[in-house]
Enzyme design. Structure first.
Site, PDB file in Angstrom:
ATOM      1  N   GLU A 124     -35.796 -16.709  15.157  1.00 57.48           N
ATOM      2  CA  GLU A 124     -35.485 -16.069  16.464  1.00 57.48           C
ATOM      3  C   GLU A 124     -35.762 -14.462  16.312  1.00 57.48           C
ATOM      4  OE1 GLU A 124     -31.036 -16.156  17.336  1.00 57.48           O
ATOM      5  OE2 GLU A 124     -31.360 -17.281  15.439  1.00 57.48           O
ATOM      6  N   LYS A 126     -34.953 -10.628  15.875  1.00 60.29           N
ATOM      7  CA  LYS A 126     -33.763  -9.740  15.467  1.00 60.29           C
ATOM      8  C   LYS A 126     -33.426  -8.726  16.337  1.00 60.29           C
ATOM      9  CE  LYS A 126     -31.541  -7.765  11.504  1.00 60.29           C
ATOM     10  NZ  LYS A 126     -31.057  -6.458  12.068  1.00 60.29           N
ATOM     11  N   ASP A 128     -32.310  -5.409  18.212  1.00 60.60           N
ATOM     12  CA  ASP A 128     -31.907  -4.186  17.611  1.00 60.60           C
ATOM     13  C   ASP A 128     -30.826  -3.510  18.558  1.00 60.60           C
ATOM     14  OD1 ASP A 128     -31.647  -2.014  16.058  1.00 60.60           O
ATOM     15  OD2 ASP A 128     -33.424  -1.021  16.410  1.00 60.60           O
ATOM     16  N   TYR A 234     -26.063 -15.608  19.687  1.00 66.64           N
ATOM     17  CA  TYR A 234     -26.928 -16.169  18.569  1.00 66.64           C
ATOM     18  C   TYR A 234     -26.013 -16.865  17.696  1.00 66.64           C
ATOM     19  CZ  TYR A 234     -26.486 -11.347  16.965  1.00 66.64           C
ATOM     20  OH  TYR A 234     -26.033 -10.247  16.360  1.00 66.64           O
ATOM     21  N   LYS A 322     -37.737  -8.344   8.202  1.00 64.53           N
ATOM     22  CA  LYS A 322     -37.936  -7.177   8.995  1.00 64.53           C
ATOM     23  C   LYS A 322     -39.446  -6.712   9.150  1.00 64.53           C
ATOM     24  CE  LYS A 322     -34.563  -4.872   9.605  1.00 64.53           C
ATOM     25  NZ  LYS A 322     -33.578  -4.080   8.731  1.00 64.53           N
ATOM     26  N   CYS A 427     -38.271  31.896 -10.058  1.00 66.21           N
ATOM     27  CA  CYS A 427     -37.575  31.404  -9.080  1.00 66.21           C
ATOM     28  C   CYS A 427     -37.488  32.142  -7.797  1.00 66.21           C
ATOM     29  CB  CYS A 427     -35.917  31.310  -9.724  1.00 66.21           C
ATOM     30  SG  CYS A 427     -34.805  30.992  -8.099  1.00 66.21           S
ATOM     31  N   CYS A 430     -33.841  34.171  -7.458  1.00 62.96           N
ATOM     32  CA  CYS A 430     -33.344  35.150  -8.328  1.00 62.96           C
ATOM     33  C   CYS A 430     -34.403  35.808  -9.311  1.00 62.96           C
ATOM     34  CB  CYS A 430     -32.235  34.678  -9.209  1.00 62.96           C
ATOM     35  SG  CYS A 430     -33.006  33.603 -10.567  1.00 62.96           S
ATOM     36  N   CYS A 445     -35.203  26.947 -12.676  1.00 60.69           N
ATOM     37  CA  CYS A 445     -34.856  28.444 -12.950  1.00 60.69           C
ATOM     38  C   CYS A 445     -33.944  28.389 -14.003  1.00 60.69           C
ATOM     39  CB  CYS A 445     -34.228  28.664 -11.660  1.00 60.69           C
ATOM     40  SG  CYS A 445     -33.380  30.186 -11.698  1.00 60.69           S
ATOM     41  N   CYS A 451     -28.296  33.087 -10.741  1.00 57.90           N
ATOM     42  CA  CYS A 451     -29.125  32.719  -9.723  1.00 57.90           C
ATOM     43  C   CYS A 451     -28.190  32.247  -8.472  1.00 57.90           C
ATOM     44  CB  CYS A 451     -29.889  31.580  -9.963  1.00 57.90           C
ATOM     45  SG  CYS A 451     -30.773  30.761  -8.695  1.00 57.90           S
TER      46      CYS A 451
HETATM   47  S1  IVH Z   1     -27.195 -13.520  12.797  1.00 54.51           S
HETATM   48  C1  IVH Z   1     -24.269 -15.073  10.099  1.00 54.51           C
HETATM   49  N1  IVH Z   1     -29.132 -13.269  14.706  1.00 54.51           N
HETATM   50  O1  IVH Z   1     -28.433  -8.158  12.924  1.00 54.51           O
HETATM   51  C2  IVH Z   1     -25.218 -14.162  10.650  1.00 54.51           C
HETATM   52  N2  IVH Z   1     -28.150 -11.330  13.743  1.00 54.51           N
HETATM   53  O2  IVH Z   1     -28.586  -7.075  10.063  1.00 54.51           O
HETATM   54  C3  IVH Z   1     -24.881 -13.184  11.748  1.00 54.51           C
HETATM   55  N3  IVH Z   1     -28.786  -9.269  14.730  1.00 54.51           N
HETATM   56  O3  IVH Z   1     -25.092  -8.075  12.284  1.00 54.51           O
HETATM   57  C4  IVH Z   1     -25.665 -12.684  12.352  1.00 54.51           C
HETATM   58  N4  IVH Z   1     -30.138 -10.460  16.043  1.00 54.51           N
HETATM   59  O4  IVH Z   1     -25.772  -7.393  14.433  1.00 54.51           O
HETATM   60  C5  IVH Z   1     -28.242 -12.753  13.571  1.00 54.51           C
HETATM   61  N5  IVH Z   1     -30.735 -13.197  16.294  1.00 54.51           N
HETATM   62  C6  IVH Z   1     -29.763 -12.505  15.473  1.00 54.51           C
HETATM   63  C7  IVH Z   1     -29.682 -11.208  15.316  1.00 54.51           C
HETATM   64  C8  IVH Z   1     -28.844 -10.666  14.529  1.00 54.51           C
HETATM   65  C9  IVH Z   1     -29.778  -9.115  15.692  1.00 54.51           C
HETATM   66  C10 IVH Z   1     -28.136  -8.390  14.093  1.00 54.51           C
HETATM   67  C11 IVH Z   1     -26.691  -8.661  13.847  1.00 54.51           C
HETATM   68  C12 IVH Z   1     -26.133  -8.655  12.576  1.00 54.51           C
HETATM   69  C13 IVH Z   1     -27.384  -7.635  12.043  1.00 54.51           C
HETATM   70  C14 IVH Z   1     -27.800  -8.031  10.781  1.00 54.51           C
END
Ligand code: IVH
Length: 745
Positions: A124, A126, A128, A234, A322, A427, A430, A445, A451
């Site tokens: 899924e 991540k 931000d 999540y 990432k 330098c 100085c 230096c 200095c």
């Molecule tokens: S799971 C036990 N799922 O990413 C696992 N985290 O870098 C708990 N985050 O602290 C996190 N999307 O703030 C999970 N789909 C997702 C996420 C997610 C964003 C963030 C969350 C976590 C951080 C870790």
């Protein structure tokens, strides 16, 4: 990066780990506490990765305050505190397909699966944003808390109630239910908010994440209400009844309960499937309308998740894959030289400001002369050997260091007038000669205390947090005192009151100084007249001696006088060591030219000829300290042997009471500090699981039985190890007794 790690000696590794702990902790504060990140995510991740790699290469050097043990930042004042019923976790990172393959391979091994047994994972986006834990009791939202440091967060219940995606009441939910997820702001809402902020002369946010964090953590919930925040569920914390028996099922259940869940969540089996879903999400990233910074993979079966358990702050059953770091092109306008505390001349690129990964960048490090010329510190060609010139069109890369780097130069855009950069040999501060020693990429230096750059940087270091840490005397104040001519060297700090006590009050009206603040400062200085030995050693700012090496030296010698005596005694040996190093290098070169084998041992021995055995013994003692090598020892004897520097140190220590080192006592679980060995087959867990469990409880895990072994856990089929343990009188127990011992039977 990992190649370089293997070349580090333990003392360099320690120093780097200390530096990483410092930088990462400051970055954590800036990000989580102040909502004002000073590092891009890519930078941060690269540093975390470097830290983890170093810890893996030198497990014995892992720090008590290791960044890998820390989630988030301590909470700020203003909100009441909430202790999470279950810790809020962070995630380990994967940066490429190999890391992902390693993640799934590790899980299979840990669980002891056969090739035929399939595993399923959810994948899924991540999000931000910032994580939030929502607690429902009897279907009613009773509390919302931020992650904080993972254990204790901030109570933001009133604010969370204003978020449309967060239901206040849920039907058919477990009696106790904590739902966790991410608070975020959409791109459209972020732009509209910033436009409003700008119109009213209020703070403009750097990116949607900061806007979300700043909006959620408003002391006045009505302000939060006016900010359009969203929430994706999540994960979960405490539950009186499980939501489902799989990750995917739990997400579906949360959706049925009325939470927003991310529509791009998929159930995958093979690593390939995870990667293709990653590619699909990355492709659609720009059209999502909100920021994501990767894809999270989680093992689907919740029983298996439980078996895998966690590391200090991250689950073993999940990982964040990432997106790669961001790059940008811009003009290089100038190259400036900065002089550091140790006299190192560091070139800095001044850039036409450009946004890289959401942060405006106008400086980049150029490291040293070789780097500008297209060579790394080992003399290897980088950037295809392209040098960097003022006027160049350069690619900026934010990763791996606090300051961004120049990844590439576009020669097609190089102005005709651009000339090769000539590194200064004097330098800029100085005017003293700046020299490069053989084997050192850095030009330094030679001005020492004359200095001003070195003196000021040394003073700033002296008063820094890990050194003397004098309240009210920070980098800014000490620099001002230096410019006023009041403090030229550390000892002057302890003479301030005697010399300028009443004069200090004339500082009134400047930088907020008054009679009261001067008095407070004098008291703070008095408080540090008695100082821990490790802080003093570190505070002297000797090259290569970071906090950890300072601690090692203090621990070993116990008292300042013992350290000084041994360092002084070792001086001739230090000189011999340097001669030997130079002679060996010269011999290597000669031998290569003449096509013969270099006579290393004989050359070394010749350089040591005539060195008194007492000096030799002192040198061996210093270099024999765990974590201290010849580099540190050399820096120490050289510094103590330079008369001006030494006189300055003596003037300081004459005015101090230096505390002797006390060793902390570690106690905890029944197996804390014990060395445990497992042998034979284990029936209730895999070997990896057993090891993780032992380490979590503070035990040291070893693969072989020796006199140092405290406990052998022997399963059926135990052989030679059990016999050896019996011979050595090592206590031996079975798997059930182990589980009973650690309270998990
Ligand atoms: S799971 C036990 N799922 O990413 C696992 N985290 O870098 C708990 N985050 O602290 C996190 N999307 O703030 C999970 N789909 C997702 C996420 C997610 C964003 C963030 C969350 C976590 C951080 C870790």
């Amino acid at each position: 990066m990992s190649d370089e790690i293997w070349k580090l000696g333990p003392s360099e590794a320690r120093a780097r780990l200390a530096e990483l702990a410092r930088v990462l902790s400051a970055a954590n504060d800036a990000y989580h506490r102040d909502d004002a990140p000073d590092l891009s995510d890519a930078d941060y991740d690269a540093l975390k990765r470097e830290n983890a790699a170093l810890e893996a290469a030198f497990p014995e050097l892992k720090r008590d305050d290791s960044p890998s043990e820390q989630v988030g930042a301590p909470i700020s004042d203003g909100f009441s505190k909430v202790t999470h019923a279950e810790r809020m976790l962070s995630l380990g990172n994967a940066f490429d397909a190999d890391d992902v393959a390693e993640f799934t391979r590790f899980i299979r091994n840990f669980l002891g699966l056969t090739a035929a047994e399939q595993l399923a994972f959810t994948a899924e986006p991540k999000i931000d944003g910032l994580s939030l834990s929502l607690r429902y009791e009897h279907g009613k939202l009773v509390q919302a808390a931020t992650r904080g440091d993972g254990s204790v967060g901030e109570n933001v219940t009133a604010n969370a109630r204003t978020i449309i995606d967060i239901p206040q009441v849920v039907e058919n939910a477990p009696e106790i239910m904590e739902i966790r997820g991410e608070v975020y702001m959409s791109h459209a809402d972020f732009q509209a908010l910033n436009a409003r902020q700008e119109a009213s002369n209020a703070k403009v946010f750097a990116n949607p994440r900061n806007a979300a964090a700043g909006s959620l953590r408003q002391l006045d919930a009505e302000i939060t209400r006016a900010r359009p925040l969203r929430f994706f569920a999540y994960a979960w914390g405490e539950l009186s009844a499980p939501l489902a028996d799989t990750q995917f099922g739990a997400i579906e259940r949360m959706k049925a309960l009325g939470f927003q869940t991310n529509p791009l969540t998929r159930l995958c089996t093979a690593t390939d499937e995870l990667l293709s879903h990653y590619a699909e999400i990355e492709q659609g990233r720009a059209d999502l309308g909100y920021d994501i910074d990767g894809v999270v993979y989680k093992l689907n079966d919740l029983d298996l998740q439980r078996r895998l358990g966690m590391r200090a702050t991250t689950p073993r059953w999940a990982i964040a894959h990432k997106f790669p770091a961001e790059l940008a092109w811009t003009w290089l306008e100038a190259i400036d030289i900065q002089v550091g505390r140790t006299g190192a001349l560091s070139p800095v690129a001044r850039l036409q400001p450009v946004t890289v990964g959401g942060v405006v960048v106008s400086n980049a490090t150029l490291h040293n002369e070789d780097y500008i010329n297209g060579l790394d510190s080992k003399g290897q060609v980088i950037r295809d050997g392209k040098d960097i010139r003022v006027g160049d069109w350069v690619q900026v890369y934010r990763a791996g260091d606090v300051i961004p780097k120049i990844a590439d130069v576009d020669l097609a855009k190089r102005p005709e007038a651009a000339t090769k950069y000539v590194f200064p040999d004097a330098c800029p501060e100085c005017g003293s000669d700046a020299l490069r020693e053989e084997g050192d990429a850095v030009r330094r230096c030679t001005g020492g205390l004359i200095c001003p750059a070195q003196a000021v940087e040394k003073l700033k270091h002296f008063v820094s947090r890990a050194a003397f840490d004098i309240e009210g005397l920070g980098a800014k104040q000490v620099e001002q005192f230096y410019l006023d001519g009041w403090v030229k060297e550390p000892a002057d700090i302890f003479r301030l009151q005697e010399r300028y006590g009443s004069g200090m009050q004339q500082l009134k009206n400047r930088d907020g100084w008054g009679a009261k603040s001067a008095e407070k400062l004098f008291q703070a200085i008095e408080d540090k007249r008695e100082i821990e030995m490790r802080r003093l050693i570190f505070g002297l700012g000797i090259r290569h001696i970071g906090e950890v090496a300072a601690g090692d030296l203090a621990k070993h010698f116990g008292s300042w006088s013992a350290l000084v005596a041994r360092v002084d005694a070792a001086r001739p040996a230090g000189a011999a060591e340097r001669r030997a190093e130079e002679a060996v290098m010269a011999e290597r070169r000669r031998a290569a030219e003449e096509g013969r084998r270099a006579q290393i041992a004989a050359t070394r021995e010749a350089a040591w000829h005539g060195v008194a055995s007492e000096a030799r013994a002192a040198w061996d003692e210093i270099t024999g300290i765990d974590g201290i090598g010849a580099t540190v020892a050399m820096a120490l004897v050289t510094t103590f042997g330079q008369s001006a520097e030494r006189a300055s140190i003596d003037r300081l220590t004459d005015m101090l009471t230096i505390k002797e080192e006390v060793v902390a006592d570690a106690s905890g679980s029944p197996v804390a500090g014990k060395t445990v060995v497992f042998t034979g087959s284990l029936e209730k867990m895999t070997r990896a699981e057993a090891k993780a469990q032992a380490e979590r409880l503070g035990a040291k895990f070893s693969g072989s039985v020796s006199a140092k072994t405290d406990l052998l856990v022997a399963g059926p089929g135990a052989g030679s190890k059990a016999k050896k343990a019996a011979d050595l009188g090592v206590e031996t127990i079975d798997e059930d007794a182990w589980l009973a011992l650690i309270g998990d039977g």
